[in-house]
Design a protein around this motif. Sequence first.
Motif, PDB file in Angstrom:
ATOM      1  N   VAL A 193     -11.056  -2.527  -9.723  1.00  0.00           N
ATOM      2  CA  VAL A 193     -10.100  -3.620  -9.875  1.00  0.00           C
ATOM      3  C   VAL A 193     -10.147  -4.105 -11.316  1.00  0.00           C
ATOM      4  O   VAL A 193     -11.212  -4.318 -11.884  1.00  0.00           O
ATOM      5  N   GLY A 194      -8.983  -4.313 -11.901  1.00  0.00           N
ATOM      6  CA  GLY A 194      -8.956  -4.883 -13.244  1.00  0.00           C
ATOM      7  C   GLY A 194      -9.051  -3.845 -14.334  1.00  0.00           C
ATOM      8  O   GLY A 194      -8.625  -2.720 -14.185  1.00  0.00           O
ATOM      9  N   GLY A 195      -9.727  -4.199 -15.446  1.00  0.00           N
ATOM     10  CA  GLY A 195      -9.571  -3.472 -16.698  1.00  0.00           C
ATOM     11  C   GLY A 195     -10.301  -2.168 -16.854  1.00  0.00           C
ATOM     12  O   GLY A 195     -10.769  -1.868 -17.944  1.00  0.00           O
ATOM     13  N   SER A 196     -10.465  -1.383 -15.803  1.00  0.00           N
ATOM     14  CA  SER A 196     -11.062  -0.063 -15.964  1.00  0.00           C
ATOM     15  C   SER A 196     -10.126   0.834 -16.759  1.00  0.00           C
ATOM     16  O   SER A 196      -8.915   0.736 -16.665  1.00  0.00           O
ATOM     17  N   THR A 197     -10.712   1.720 -17.567  1.00  0.00           N
ATOM     18  CA  THR A 197      -9.900   2.655 -18.345  1.00  0.00           C
ATOM     19  C   THR A 197      -9.709   3.984 -17.633  1.00  0.00           C
ATOM     20  O   THR A 197      -9.104   4.888 -18.159  1.00  0.00           O
TER      21      THR A 197
ATOM     22  N   GLN B  28      -2.074   4.144  -8.516  1.00  0.00           N
ATOM     23  CA  GLN B  28      -3.419   4.237  -7.953  1.00  0.00           C
ATOM     24  C   GLN B  28      -4.265   5.174  -8.799  1.00  0.00           C
ATOM     25  O   GLN B  28      -4.958   6.049  -8.298  1.00  0.00           O
ATOM     26  N   ASN B  29      -4.204   4.999 -10.113  1.00  0.00           N
ATOM     27  CA  ASN B  29      -4.937   5.909 -10.995  1.00  0.00           C
ATOM     28  C   ASN B  29      -6.184   5.263 -11.595  1.00  0.00           C
ATOM     29  O   ASN B  29      -6.766   5.779 -12.534  1.00  0.00           O
ATOM     30  N   GLY B  30      -6.599   4.101 -11.069  1.00  0.00           N
ATOM     31  CA  GLY B  30      -7.807   3.453 -11.556  1.00  0.00           C
ATOM     32  C   GLY B  30      -8.912   3.514 -10.529  1.00  0.00           C
ATOM     33  O   GLY B  30      -8.680   3.711  -9.346  1.00  0.00           O
TER      34      GLY B  30
ATOM     35  N   ASN C  59       0.828  -1.210   0.000  1.00  0.00           N
ATOM     36  CA  ASN C  59       0.000   0.000   0.000  1.00  0.00           C
ATOM     37  C   ASN C  59       0.865   1.263   0.000  1.00  0.00           C
ATOM     38  O   ASN C  59       0.558   2.241  -0.693  1.00  0.00           O
ATOM     39  N   ASN C  60       1.949   1.241   0.769  1.00  0.00           N
ATOM     40  CA  ASN C  60       2.845   2.397   0.823  1.00  0.00           C
ATOM     41  C   ASN C  60       3.462   2.681  -0.549  1.00  0.00           C
ATOM     42  O   ASN C  60       3.543   3.840  -0.985  1.00  0.00           O
ATOM     43  N   ILE C  61       3.916   1.634  -1.209  1.00  0.00           N
ATOM     44  CA  ILE C  61       4.526   1.801  -2.530  1.00  0.00           C
ATOM     45  C   ILE C  61       3.504   2.379  -3.512  1.00  0.00           C
ATOM     46  O   ILE C  61       3.804   3.300  -4.285  1.00  0.00           O
ATOM     47  N   ALA C  62       2.289   1.849  -3.481  1.00  0.00           N
ATOM     48  CA  ALA C  62       1.247   2.325  -4.385  1.00  0.00           C
ATOM     49  C   ALA C  62       0.912   3.786  -4.130  1.00  0.00           C
ATOM     50  O   ALA C  62       0.662   4.559  -5.058  1.00  0.00           O
TER      51      ALA C  62
ATOM     52  N   THR D  77       0.949  17.333 -33.817  1.00  0.00           N
ATOM     53  CA  THR D  77      -0.487  17.470 -33.985  1.00  0.00           C
ATOM     54  C   THR D  77      -1.215  16.829 -32.811  1.00  0.00           C
ATOM     55  O   THR D  77      -0.638  16.038 -32.061  1.00  0.00           O
ATOM     56  N   SER D  78      -2.487  17.170 -32.668  1.00  0.00           N
ATOM     57  CA  SER D  78      -3.260  16.685 -31.530  1.00  0.00           C
ATOM     58  C   SER D  78      -3.429  15.172 -31.530  1.00  0.00           C
ATOM     59  O   SER D  78      -3.669  14.563 -30.492  1.00  0.00           O
ATOM     60  N   SER D  79      -3.306  14.566 -32.699  1.00  0.00           N
ATOM     61  CA  SER D  79      -3.486  13.111 -32.789  1.00  0.00           C
ATOM     62  C   SER D  79      -2.211  12.331 -32.505  1.00  0.00           C
ATOM     63  O   SER D  79      -2.245  11.100 -32.391  1.00  0.00           O
ATOM     64  N   ASP D  80      -1.093  13.027 -32.376  1.00  0.00           N
ATOM     65  CA  ASP D  80       0.194  12.355 -32.141  1.00  0.00           C
ATOM     66  C   ASP D  80       0.372  12.075 -30.657  1.00  0.00           C
ATOM     67  O   ASP D  80       1.136  12.745 -29.952  1.00  0.00           O
ATOM     68  N   THR D  81      -0.350  11.098 -30.162  1.00  0.00           N
ATOM     69  CA  THR D  81      -0.291  10.762 -28.739  1.00  0.00           C
ATOM     70  C   THR D  81      -0.030   9.270 -28.558  1.00  0.00           C
ATOM     71  O   THR D  81      -0.319   8.457 -29.437  1.00  0.00           O
ATOM     72  N   ILE D  82       0.530   8.945 -27.406  1.00  0.00           N
ATOM     73  CA  ILE D  82       0.734   7.556 -26.993  1.00  0.00           C
ATOM     74  C   ILE D  82       0.144   7.426 -25.597  1.00  0.00           C
ATOM     75  O   ILE D  82       0.412   8.257 -24.726  1.00  0.00           O
ATOM     76  N   SER D  83      -0.664   6.403 -25.385  1.00  0.00           N
ATOM     77  CA  SER D  83      -1.365   6.247 -24.115  1.00  0.00           C
ATOM     78  C   SER D  83      -0.968   4.952 -23.433  1.00  0.00           C
ATOM     79  O   SER D  83      -0.684   3.944 -24.089  1.00  0.00           O
ATOM     80  N   SER D  84      -0.955   5.007 -22.120  1.00  0.00           N
ATOM     81  CA  SER D  84      -0.756   3.800 -21.324  1.00  0.00           C
ATOM     82  C   SER D  84      -2.123   3.304 -20.871  1.00  0.00           C
ATOM     83  O   SER D  84      -3.082   4.074 -20.792  1.00  0.00           O
ATOM     84  N   GLY D  85      -2.212   2.024 -20.572  1.00  0.00           N
ATOM     85  CA  GLY D  85      -3.478   1.467 -20.121  1.00  0.00           C
ATOM     86  C   GLY D  85      -3.883   2.041 -18.774  1.00  0.00           C
ATOM     87  O   GLY D  85      -3.047   2.367 -17.942  1.00  0.00           O
ATOM     88  N   GLY D  86      -5.177   2.187 -18.561  1.00  0.00           N
ATOM     89  CA  GLY D  86      -5.669   2.739 -17.312  1.00  0.00           C
ATOM     90  C   GLY D  86      -6.050   1.633 -16.333  1.00  0.00           C
ATOM     91  O   GLY D  86      -5.814   0.448 -16.547  1.00  0.00           O
ATOM     92  N   GLY D  87      -6.672   2.046 -15.252  1.00  0.00           N
ATOM     93  CA  GLY D  87      -7.155   1.096 -14.264  1.00  0.00           C
ATOM     94  C   GLY D  87      -6.101   0.510 -13.363  1.00  0.00           C
ATOM     95  O   GLY D  87      -6.331  -0.527 -12.732  1.00  0.00           O
ATOM     96  N   VAL D  88      -4.930   1.135 -13.276  1.00  0.00           N
ATOM     97  CA  VAL D  88      -3.868   0.601 -12.416  1.00  0.00           C
ATOM     98  C   VAL D  88      -4.182   0.932 -10.958  1.00  0.00           C
ATOM     99  O   VAL D  88      -4.269   2.099 -10.580  1.00  0.00           O
ATOM    100  N   ARG D  89      -4.358  -0.112 -10.146  1.00  0.00           N
ATOM    101  CA  ARG D  89      -4.559   0.054  -8.699  1.00  0.00           C
ATOM    102  C   ARG D  89      -3.700  -0.999  -7.997  1.00  0.00           C
ATOM    103  O   ARG D  89      -4.203  -2.006  -7.508  1.00  0.00           O
ATOM    104  N   ALA D  90      -2.414  -0.747  -7.998  1.00  0.00           N
ATOM    105  CA  ALA D  90      -1.473  -1.736  -7.475  1.00  0.00           C
ATOM    106  C   ALA D  90      -1.320  -1.607  -5.974  1.00  0.00           C
ATOM    107  O   ALA D  90      -0.215  -1.520  -5.433  1.00  0.00           O
ATOM    108  N   ASN D  91      -2.452  -1.574  -5.276  1.00  0.00           N
ATOM    109  CA  ASN D  91      -2.440  -1.614  -3.816  1.00  0.00           C
ATOM    110  C   ASN D  91      -3.144  -2.894  -3.353  1.00  0.00           C
ATOM    111  O   ASN D  91      -3.546  -3.723  -4.176  1.00  0.00           O
TER     112      ASN D  91
END
Length: 286
Positions: A142-146, A137-139, A122-125, A157-171
């Motif tokens: 639990v699991g595949g939430s975006t 702790q940005n989700g 929990n501390n690390i998260a 340009t506005s379309s030149d983006t790279i995204s990481s997957g959401g829903g990370v709750r590593a606590n």
Amino acid sequence: MRINTNVASMNARESNANTNVQLSSSLEKLSSGLRINKASDDASGLSIADKLRTQASSIGQGISNANSAVSLTQIADKAMGEESNLIDILKTKLLQAATATTSTAGHDAIAKDVTKLLDQINNIATQTNYNGIQLLQNGSAVGGSTTGTLSFQVGETSSDTISSGGGVRANVSGLGLTALHTFASAGGANLSAANASAQLDELDTALNRLNTWRADFGSTQNQLESATRNMMTQQTNIKAAESVIRDVDYAGESANFNKQNIISQAGTYAMSQANSVQQNVLRLLQ
């Protein structure tokens, strides 16, 4: 022969004035290093060069953004790597608690260890962040939430983006280890061999979930690094294209300057000769 209007001198003066304009322009280019110092030098070339300069600057910021994003993914990866180590230790503790050779005192000690290890997860998260941005702790579920997807602007340009997957709750909650935490915090009596054995599968599930999130950050980092290399190549080529248009060719401009300088000196001599010719009128008056 006429003296009121010295046409020859006027012609020589006009030519010399034009030459001096060219000479001044050549000096400006040599001193600034630029072929285009004002719009009148090359209006269309200036427009193209300015667009190329803006494009190169935008790509430069995209490179900076991508490098920052790589740092972010590395922080998240290392933090989850440590959590993975803690889960490994937790599994060995549960295996120890699940065997009949472990005494009551042993169960109590294991329960304390398990509680501390889960608290550390929990501390690390909670503590893992980049510039105040929570990474583990940005989700919202639990699991595949975006929820909490991180989008990185890595282009012009506005379309030149790279995204990481959401829903990370590593606590503890996000990894599904709440029940284990409840058993362990209640003492060794609750962390019986049966309870410990039942939680082994939960640890395997938690590890798989953690590895899924970690793999997403890893693949995002690879994508960011590839984008950075591509943008660096683009920026170099764009700056080279701008240089061809905007920068002066010193060899050619030096030759032009020397030519204009000689012509200017010749023009000055021509004006002096034109004025000298008018002196011949005095011979008619003598």
